[in-house]
Design an enzyme around this catalytic site. Sequence first.
Site, PDB file in Angstrom:
ATOM      1  N   GLU A  61       0.830  -1.210   0.000  1.00 41.95           N
ATOM      2  CA  GLU A  61       0.000   0.000   0.000  1.00 41.95           C
ATOM      3  C   GLU A  61       0.863   1.258   0.000  1.00 41.95           C
ATOM      4  O   GLU A  61       0.577   2.220  -0.716  1.00 41.95           O
ATOM      5  CB  GLU A  61      -0.919   0.039   1.229  1.00 41.95           C
ATOM      6  CG  GLU A  61      -1.833  -1.134   1.372  1.00 41.95           C
ATOM      7  CD  GLU A  61      -1.264  -2.253   2.249  1.00 41.95           C
ATOM      8  OE1 GLU A  61      -0.093  -2.664   2.030  1.00 41.95           O
ATOM      9  OE2 GLU A  61      -1.989  -2.727   3.128  1.00 41.95           O
ATOM     10  N   CYS A  89      -2.542  -2.961   7.495  1.00 38.95           N
ATOM     11  CA  CYS A  89      -2.076  -2.909   8.878  1.00 38.95           C
ATOM     12  C   CYS A  89      -2.272  -1.479   9.412  1.00 38.95           C
ATOM     13  O   CYS A  89      -2.681  -0.580   8.660  1.00 38.95           O
ATOM     14  CB  CYS A  89      -0.599  -3.294   8.924  1.00 38.95           C
ATOM     15  SG  CYS A  89       0.503  -2.027   8.242  1.00 38.95           S
ATOM     16  N   CYS A  92      -0.364   1.218   7.293  1.00 47.85           N
ATOM     17  CA  CYS A  92      -0.957   1.439   5.974  1.00 47.85           C
ATOM     18  C   CYS A  92      -2.324   2.101   6.080  1.00 47.85           C
ATOM     19  O   CYS A  92      -2.650   2.981   5.279  1.00 47.85           O
ATOM     20  CB  CYS A  92      -1.033   0.125   5.204  1.00 47.85           C
ATOM     21  SG  CYS A  92       0.615  -0.520   4.811  1.00 47.85           S
TER      22      CYS A  92
END
Length: 168
Positions: A61, A89, A92
């Site tokens: 990302e 996560c 990101c």
Amino acid sequence: MDDSAQHALDLRYMRAALAIAEAAAAAGDVPVGALVVLDGVVLGTGGNTREQGADPTGHAEIVALREACAARRRWRVDGATLYVTLEPCPMCAGAIVNARVARLVYGAADPKAGAVRSLYNLCDDPRLNHRLTIVPGVLADPSAALLQAFFRRARARDKTGRGSKPRV
């Protein structure tokens, strides 16, 4: 755009993200792929590069957002959709909010580190200055299968002593 046309586009771009994830796996990184799309134009793509770049921020990302922002010559990607094969996560998810992504489409849920739905809800936290549309589970099964196969091979290599286990 009607729902069926949007779903068809989501499938198309998620297939492209899966291809990027496969390339990341071939390079020795965890198979996660992402792309940023705005008005039908792919502004940025990225696969995980943590191992090849020795970079803890080398998540798919982040790589895709950096490329998209460079293409736009600004830190925002207002109106864009980010497609990614695995639920983002916390790092990101924070970058997605900060970049003002309009839509997030992801494949497999991440029960260990997911910060969009699984563990946290960063992308729609009302305390933050931006919220976005979230579309989970698009091509979740092939996304999860790619990750499972990668880690199955890594565990087998680790047991036989042939090659090192990828650090996750």
